[in-house]
Design a protein around this motif. Structure first.
Motif, PDB file in Angstrom:
ATOM      1  N   PHE A 265      12.667  -0.983 -10.908  1.00 27.02           N
ATOM      2  CA  PHE A 265      12.255   0.248 -10.224  1.00 27.02           C
ATOM      3  C   PHE A 265      13.179   1.400 -10.610  1.00 27.02           C
ATOM      4  O   PHE A 265      12.725   2.513 -10.939  1.00 27.02           O
ATOM      5  N   LEU A 266      14.475   1.141 -10.611  1.00 32.26           N
ATOM      6  CA  LEU A 266      15.468   2.170 -10.939  1.00 32.26           C
ATOM      7  C   LEU A 266      15.311   2.645 -12.377  1.00 32.26           C
ATOM      8  O   LEU A 266      15.313   3.859 -12.647  1.00 32.26           O
ATOM      9  N   LYS A 284       6.218  11.038  -7.850  1.00 30.23           N
ATOM     10  CA  LYS A 284       5.164  10.494  -7.000  1.00 30.23           C
ATOM     11  C   LYS A 284       5.074   8.973  -7.177  1.00 30.23           C
ATOM     12  O   LYS A 284       5.153   8.462  -8.296  1.00 30.23           O
ATOM     13  N   LEU A 285       4.883   8.307  -6.066  1.00 33.72           N
ATOM     14  CA  LEU A 285       4.662   6.862  -6.062  1.00 33.72           C
ATOM     15  C   LEU A 285       3.261   6.603  -5.509  1.00 33.72           C
ATOM     16  O   LEU A 285       2.961   6.973  -4.367  1.00 33.72           O
ATOM     17  N   LYS A 286       2.420   5.993  -6.326  1.00 31.10           N
ATOM     18  CA  LYS A 286       1.072   5.631  -5.887  1.00 31.10           C
ATOM     19  C   LYS A 286       1.023   4.119  -5.741  1.00 31.10           C
ATOM     20  O   LYS A 286       1.194   3.377  -6.717  1.00 31.10           O
ATOM     21  N   MET A 287       0.794   3.665  -4.532  1.00 31.56           N
ATOM     22  CA  MET A 287       0.863   2.239  -4.223  1.00 31.56           C
ATOM     23  C   MET A 287      -0.511   1.676  -3.905  1.00 31.56           C
ATOM     24  O   MET A 287      -1.220   2.205  -3.036  1.00 31.56           O
ATOM     25  N   THR A 288      -0.888   0.661  -4.651  1.00 33.66           N
ATOM     26  CA  THR A 288      -2.108  -0.090  -4.397  1.00 33.66           C
ATOM     27  C   THR A 288      -1.752  -1.572  -4.428  1.00 33.66           C
ATOM     28  O   THR A 288      -0.595  -1.932  -4.606  1.00 33.66           O
ATOM     29  N   LEU A 292       2.330  -0.491  -8.634  1.00 33.86           N
ATOM     30  CA  LEU A 292       2.990   0.773  -8.310  1.00 33.86           C
ATOM     31  C   LEU A 292       2.921   1.673  -9.528  1.00 33.86           C
ATOM     32  O   LEU A 292       3.351   1.290 -10.617  1.00 33.86           O
ATOM     33  N   VAL A 293       2.383   2.877  -9.337  1.00 36.43           N
ATOM     34  CA  VAL A 293       2.326   3.865 -10.412  1.00 36.43           C
ATOM     35  C   VAL A 293       3.320   4.978 -10.080  1.00 36.43           C
ATOM     36  O   VAL A 293       3.226   5.621  -9.032  1.00 36.43           O
ATOM     37  N   ILE A 294       4.285   5.186 -10.973  1.00 37.97           N
ATOM     38  CA  ILE A 294       5.306   6.226 -10.810  1.00 37.97           C
ATOM     39  C   ILE A 294       4.963   7.366 -11.759  1.00 37.97           C
ATOM     40  O   ILE A 294       4.757   7.137 -12.959  1.00 37.97           O
ATOM     41  N   SER A 295       4.911   8.594 -11.245  1.00 35.99           N
ATOM     42  CA  SER A 295       4.515   9.721 -12.098  1.00 35.99           C
ATOM     43  C   SER A 295       5.327  10.960 -11.760  1.00 35.99           C
ATOM     44  O   SER A 295       5.832  11.115 -10.650  1.00 35.99           O
ATOM     45  N   ALA A 296       5.428  11.837 -12.741  1.00 36.58           N
ATOM     46  CA  ALA A 296       6.108  13.121 -12.568  1.00 36.58           C
ATOM     47  C   ALA A 296       5.522  14.102 -13.571  1.00 36.58           C
ATOM     48  O   ALA A 296       5.060  13.698 -14.649  1.00 36.58           O
ATOM     49  N   ASN A 306       4.217   8.904 -16.728  1.00 36.16           N
ATOM     50  CA  ASN A 306       3.881   7.930 -15.689  1.00 36.16           C
ATOM     51  C   ASN A 306       4.153   6.529 -16.202  1.00 36.16           C
ATOM     52  O   ASN A 306       4.175   6.287 -17.413  1.00 36.16           O
ATOM     53  N   GLU A 307       4.383   5.622 -15.285  1.00 39.95           N
ATOM     54  CA  GLU A 307       4.663   4.240 -15.635  1.00 39.95           C
ATOM     55  C   GLU A 307       4.139   3.340 -14.521  1.00 39.95           C
ATOM     56  O   GLU A 307       4.231   3.684 -13.337  1.00 39.95           O
ATOM     57  N   THR A 308       3.586   2.192 -14.904  1.00 40.97           N
ATOM     58  CA  THR A 308       3.020   1.249 -13.942  1.00 40.97           C
ATOM     59  C   THR A 308       3.884  -0.006 -13.873  1.00 40.97           C
ATOM     60  O   THR A 308       4.264  -0.562 -14.904  1.00 40.97           O
TER      61      THR A 308
END
Length: 375
Positions: A265-266, A284-288, A292-296, A306-308
């Protein structure tokens, strides 16, 4: 004053106490070390009026005792140029200079009498006392000091809060955007008490305790605290005021729970945050389910990333924003392999806790406030 000492042993003590000296002292004498030689023991003190640190060392070869002050920077810079050799120090009759003599040379440095050097603050008769292992104290400072604030209007936030209770000791730090609680359930006190340790003495303790493994005696009243260990005594003025009720801001009943490897995660946050807006550092953290999709993004410079990541997620589909630097700070300073990010909804504070087995005597809880995510 006249004595012989090892150059490296003396330099080690001087470097330890020199961290206290401020670059801009209100009293010129505070640019000096205080030397007190008595009964074969040399105490070296540095102070900035708010914080004082005394380090002691045994001296085998003493001809004459005494007290003087010596310019700190000049003495440290001189000793850095020596190998490990014996040095003889002796003052002149008027105590206006001190001569440093070695096998094939000498140097003369200015010095002054010790009478004008400020004394260490004394504690009141009703002061509280308790002991704590040095490594436990070091761990507590390491896990909290990064979350302290730098605010002139709310000085109580500019330190580490020690909350001593009947069943635990808790160290707390917060800058109103993030909060960290380090709790030891194996350290208890019959009487409840608390104090706020300023960031500077906390940082000095952090440096000193890295090579020490013994109990630290902590004494404090409503104005000052004393930390005594090995050959050191640290005395500091405490932050005055009441620390916020930190327990009341810790959210309960968090129904959405994300479990993920902390290091993965880090690392992902560090990669993606490069493309975040420098002004907001929004990520942004999109959680399903199990993802987890991390985007900026930074619209001004047309950058995005972005990264999944795979994860365990139990809760509603959610998108939440955080300041990336705050989240990275917290994850960097947690010791766990897996962590849980728990929250009730995107507008409320999120908790970061260990996932899985951890030390039953130790508990670390981190809280981070979310940021508004635009549609």
């Amino acid at each position: 004053m006249k004595f012989v000492v090892s150059s490296t042993e003396l330099l080690a003590r001087l470097l330890s106490v020199s961290r206290v000296i401020s670059s801009k002292n209100s009293l010129p004498i505070l640019d000096n070390f205080l030397f007190e030689l008595k009964d074969g023991y040399l105490n070296i003190t540095a102070s900035d009026q708010e914080t004082s640190l005394k380090a002691g060392m045994a001296i085998d070869n003493v001809t004459e005792e005494g007290e003087i002050t010596v310019p700190a920077r000049l003495l440290v810079d001189s000793l850095k140029e020596f190998a490990d050799i014996p040095l003889e120090f002796k003052t002149n009759e008027n105590t206006t200079s001190i001569e440093m003599v070695w096998a094939n040379g000498n140097a003369i440095l200015p010095c002054t009498t010790a009478e004008d050097y400020p004394e260490m603050a004394a504690l009141s008769a009703d002061s509280s006392v308790f002991g704590i292992n040095s490594q436990v104290l070091l761990e507590g400072i390491n896990r909290t000091i990064y979350a302290t604030a730098e605010e002139e209007l709310r000085p109580v936030m500019n330190g580490v809060f020690f909350d001593i209770d009947n069943d635990a000791l808790t160290l707390v730090a917060s800058d109103a955007h993030k909060l960290v609680c380090y709790t030891r359930h194996d350290i208890k006190s019959e009487n409840k008490s608390s104090y706020i340790l300023p960031k500077k003495p906390a940082s000095i303790l952090k440096n000193l305790l890295t090579k020490i493994d013994q109990d630290v005696k902590i004494s404090f009243d409503n104005r000052n605290a004393h930390f005594e260990f090995e050959s050191f005594v640290l005395v500091c003025r405490l932050v005055e005021g009441n620390y916020p009720a930190y327990r009341s801001v810790i959210p309960k009943n968090n129904t959405n729970k994300l479990t993920i490897n902390r290091q993965d995660f880090l690392n992902s946050l560090r990669r993606v945050s490069v493309c975040s807006n420098p002004a907001s550092s929004l990520i942004k953290l999109k959680m399903t389910y199990n993802q987890l999709v991390i985007s900026a993004q930074d619209l001004d410079f047309s950058t995005a990333s972005n990264e999944t990541l795979n994860c365990q997620y139990d809760g509603d589909h959610m998108e939440v924003g955080f300041k990336s630097s705050f989240l990275i700070d917290i994850l960097t300073n947690l010791p766990y392999t897996d962590i849980s990010l728990e929250m009730s909804d995107p507008s409320r504070a999120a908790l970061i806790l260990p996932s899985g087995n951890s030390d039953k005597d130790e508990e670390i809880l981190a809280l981070i406030m979310p940021m508004l995510v635009s549609a």
